[in-house]
Structures are given as C-alpha cells and as structure tokens.
Design a protein around this motif. Sequence first.
Motif, PDB file in Angstrom:
ATOM      1  N   GLY A 161     -19.371 -27.132  -9.611  1.00  0.00           N
ATOM      2  CA  GLY A 161     -18.688 -26.701  -8.352  1.00  0.00           C
ATOM      3  C   GLY A 161     -17.326 -25.939  -8.601  1.00  0.00           C
ATOM      4  N   LEU A 162     -16.573 -26.566  -9.378  1.00  0.00           N
ATOM      5  CA  LEU A 162     -15.238 -25.839  -9.554  1.00  0.00           C
ATOM      6  C   LEU A 162     -15.483 -24.713 -10.377  1.00  0.00           C
ATOM      7  N   SER A 163     -16.317 -24.778 -11.323  1.00  0.00           N
ATOM      8  CA  SER A 163     -16.683 -23.370 -12.198  1.00  0.00           C
ATOM      9  C   SER A 163     -17.099 -22.226 -11.415  1.00  0.00           C
ATOM     10  N   GLN A 164     -18.205 -22.536 -10.445  1.00  0.00           N
ATOM     11  CA  GLN A 164     -18.578 -21.563  -9.319  1.00  0.00           C
ATOM     12  C   GLN A 164     -17.404 -21.110  -8.719  1.00  0.00           C
ATOM     13  N   ALA A 165     -16.510 -21.863  -8.010  1.00  0.00           N
ATOM     14  CA  ALA A 165     -15.359 -21.320  -7.496  1.00  0.00           C
ATOM     15  C   ALA A 165     -14.467 -20.471  -8.115  1.00  0.00           C
ATOM     16  N   LEU A 166     -14.482 -20.840  -9.373  1.00  0.00           N
ATOM     17  CA  LEU A 166     -13.355 -20.118 -10.346  1.00  0.00           C
ATOM     18  C   LEU A 166     -13.977 -19.058 -10.554  1.00  0.00           C
ATOM     19  N   LEU A 167     -15.498 -18.828 -10.860  1.00  0.00           N
ATOM     20  CA  LEU A 167     -16.051 -17.328 -10.823  1.00  0.00           C
ATOM     21  C   LEU A 167     -15.847 -16.548  -9.785  1.00  0.00           C
ATOM     22  N   HIS A 168     -16.380 -17.239  -8.546  1.00  0.00           N
ATOM     23  CA  HIS A 168     -16.067 -16.402  -7.354  1.00  0.00           C
ATOM     24  C   HIS A 168     -14.617 -15.769  -7.150  1.00  0.00           C
ATOM     25  N   GLY A 169     -13.696 -16.677  -7.628  1.00  0.00           N
ATOM     26  CA  GLY A 169     -12.194 -16.205  -7.363  1.00  0.00           C
ATOM     27  C   GLY A 169     -11.893 -15.127  -8.276  1.00  0.00           C
ATOM     28  N   LEU A 170     -12.459 -15.134  -9.495  1.00  0.00           N
ATOM     29  CA  LEU A 170     -12.312 -14.009 -10.330  1.00  0.00           C
ATOM     30  C   LEU A 170     -13.147 -12.803 -10.022  1.00  0.00           C
ATOM     31  N   VAL A 171     -14.235 -12.759  -9.580  1.00  0.00           N
ATOM     32  CA  VAL A 171     -14.738 -11.641  -9.116  1.00  0.00           C
ATOM     33  C   VAL A 171     -14.032 -11.125  -7.941  1.00  0.00           C
ATOM     34  N   GLN A 172     -13.466 -11.814  -7.069  1.00  0.00           N
ATOM     35  CA  GLN A 172     -12.590 -11.361  -6.009  1.00  0.00           C
ATOM     36  C   GLN A 172     -11.538 -10.556  -6.678  1.00  0.00           C
ATOM     37  N   TYR A 173     -10.915 -11.347  -7.546  1.00  0.00           N
ATOM     38  CA  TYR A 173      -9.684 -10.634  -8.221  1.00  0.00           C
ATOM     39  C   TYR A 173     -10.127  -9.331  -8.977  1.00  0.00           C
ATOM     40  N   GLU A 174     -11.163  -9.366  -9.629  1.00  0.00           N
ATOM     41  CA  GLU A 174     -11.669  -8.212 -10.224  1.00  0.00           C
ATOM     42  C   GLU A 174     -12.141  -7.087  -9.391  1.00  0.00           C
ATOM     43  N   ARG A 176     -11.060 -21.533 -20.947  1.00  0.00           N
ATOM     44  CA  ARG A 176     -10.866 -20.540 -21.923  1.00  0.00           C
ATOM     45  C   ARG A 176     -11.356 -19.172 -21.557  1.00  0.00           C
ATOM     46  N   LEU A 177     -12.687 -19.278 -21.209  1.00  0.00           N
ATOM     47  CA  LEU A 177     -13.361 -18.059 -20.835  1.00  0.00           C
ATOM     48  C   LEU A 177     -12.561 -17.545 -19.675  1.00  0.00           C
ATOM     49  N   ALA A 178     -12.059 -18.237 -18.645  1.00  0.00           N
ATOM     50  CA  ALA A 178     -11.547 -17.811 -17.520  1.00  0.00           C
ATOM     51  C   ALA A 178     -10.255 -17.121 -17.745  1.00  0.00           C
ATOM     52  N   GLU A 202     -13.193  -2.695 -19.443  1.00  0.00           N
ATOM     53  CA  GLU A 202     -14.182  -2.901 -20.452  1.00  0.00           C
ATOM     54  C   GLU A 202     -14.142  -4.554 -21.062  1.00  0.00           C
ATOM     55  N   ARG A 203     -13.015  -4.724 -21.359  1.00  0.00           N
ATOM     56  CA  ARG A 203     -12.602  -6.298 -21.624  1.00  0.00           C
ATOM     57  C   ARG A 203     -12.867  -7.182 -20.581  1.00  0.00           C
ATOM     58  N   ALA A 204     -12.506  -6.856 -19.367  1.00  0.00           N
ATOM     59  CA  ALA A 204     -12.808  -7.668 -18.164  1.00  0.00           C
ATOM     60  C   ALA A 204     -14.305  -7.873 -17.922  1.00  0.00           C
ATOM     61  N   ARG A 205     -15.007  -6.771 -17.867  1.00  0.00           N
ATOM     62  CA  ARG A 205     -16.498  -6.884 -17.774  1.00  0.00           C
ATOM     63  C   ARG A 205     -17.183  -7.814 -18.833  1.00  0.00           C
ATOM     64  N   ASP A 206     -16.751  -7.899 -20.001  1.00  0.00           N
ATOM     65  CA  ASP A 206     -17.260  -8.531 -20.992  1.00  0.00           C
ATOM     66  C   ASP A 206     -17.018 -10.034 -20.857  1.00  0.00           C
ATOM     67  N   ALA A 207     -15.735 -10.160 -20.407  1.00  0.00           N
ATOM     68  CA  ALA A 207     -15.230 -11.557 -20.258  1.00  0.00           C
ATOM     69  C   ALA A 207     -15.695 -12.279 -19.031  1.00  0.00           C
ATOM     70  N   GLN A 258     -18.867 -11.413 -17.600  1.00  0.00           N
ATOM     71  CA  GLN A 258     -20.221 -11.790 -18.057  1.00  0.00           C
ATOM     72  C   GLN A 258     -20.224 -13.113 -18.867  1.00  0.00           C
ATOM     73  N   ALA A 259     -19.395 -13.313 -19.795  1.00  0.00           N
ATOM     74  CA  ALA A 259     -19.530 -14.593 -20.647  1.00  0.00           C
ATOM     75  C   ALA A 259     -19.198 -15.790 -19.687  1.00  0.00           C
ATOM     76  N   LEU A 260     -18.342 -15.464 -18.793  1.00  0.00           N
ATOM     77  CA  LEU A 260     -18.166 -16.738 -18.020  1.00  0.00           C
ATOM     78  C   LEU A 260     -19.007 -16.850 -16.915  1.00  0.00           C
ATOM     79  N   ALA A 261     -19.769 -15.965 -16.560  1.00  0.00           N
ATOM     80  CA  ALA A 261     -20.895 -16.008 -15.374  1.00  0.00           C
ATOM     81  C   ALA A 261     -21.977 -16.856 -16.362  1.00  0.00           C
ATOM     82  N   LEU A 262     -22.199 -16.478 -17.596  1.00  0.00           N
ATOM     83  CA  LEU A 262     -23.405 -16.916 -18.392  1.00  0.00           C
ATOM     84  C   LEU A 262     -23.086 -18.366 -18.574  1.00  0.00           C
ATOM     85  N   ALA A 263     -21.693 -19.038 -18.911  1.00  0.00           N
ATOM     86  CA  ALA A 263     -21.268 -20.464 -19.134  1.00  0.00           C
ATOM     87  C   ALA A 263     -21.361 -21.152 -17.762  1.00  0.00           C
ATOM     88  N   THR A 264     -21.102 -20.562 -16.700  1.00  0.00           N
ATOM     89  CA  THR A 264     -20.900 -21.164 -15.406  1.00  0.00           C
ATOM     90  C   THR A 264     -22.429 -21.448 -15.147  1.00  0.00           C
TER      91      THR A 264
END
Length: 150
Positions: A63-76, A114-116, A129-134, A136-142
Amino acid sequence: MAGTLTSIAVLLGALLAGAGGAVIAALGAGCCTAIGFILNGRPSITSCVEVRQAAHDRGYAAGLSQALLHGLVQYEAAIFPASPDGVTAEEQAARRIRAYRVAAEEAVPENIRRLAANALAALDNSDHERARDAMQALALATQRLGRARF
C-alpha cells in the motif's frame, strides 16, 4: 481433523463394543486430542499470529508503494504540466514534499525506495526521458509487489 478422528473412534467403539465402547472410545479420542493440542497447539497458534503479522506487513508495504507511486505521478505532472500555467510553484513544492515523505517511510521496501530515489532525482533535474524510464520501472516493481504471494 480431530473431530473426524473422534467420530471414527466413536463408530469403531460402537461397532466393536456397543454403546459403552462408543463412550469409552469418544473419551479416549477426546483426551488424546486435548493432550495433542496442549503439546503442539501453542506453537501452531504462535505461527498463525506470525503469519498474519507478516501478511499485514506485506500488505502495508504494498500500500505504501502504491501511495509512493501515486505521489510521484502527481509530482511528475507538476514538473511536466500539460499546459504552461498548469501548476503553481507552491503546488509543485507541495507535491515534491509529499513524494519525498512517502519515500522516506521505513516500511517501503528497499528496492522500491531505490527506484523511487532514481525517479525523484530525474524529476528534480527535469530530465523527462530518465524520469519516464524510472517511473516505468517503479510502476512495474510496485505491481509485482502487489501481486506477490508468500
């Protein structure tokens, strides 16, 4: 399992010795079940509690990983807005702070952290470009973490 064994003992006792045999067999099977539970039941209960706690911890981390991904998407979205006047500097700073706070939680798994960190560094540098790749890797790991069965 114990109830099944007791039932079998009662039936065998009834077949071999009548009603008295059924009562004696039921008492014997019940006593053996109680002794077995006393000798072996407590570790089983302890192990159930440990398994339940481990499942809770994994769910909390997912759940925290999902929240982190959501926060990063908002920051992006704040770093690379769809329109030129889409996000104020204050909102961008608030989204950045939220993403960093969730990433700092102790319960976030190390690989997700680490991915975050890679994604946050890319976003802080506005490297699309680097942000998009990072991301994507974070979304897959989550996603893998959420699907994991232990």
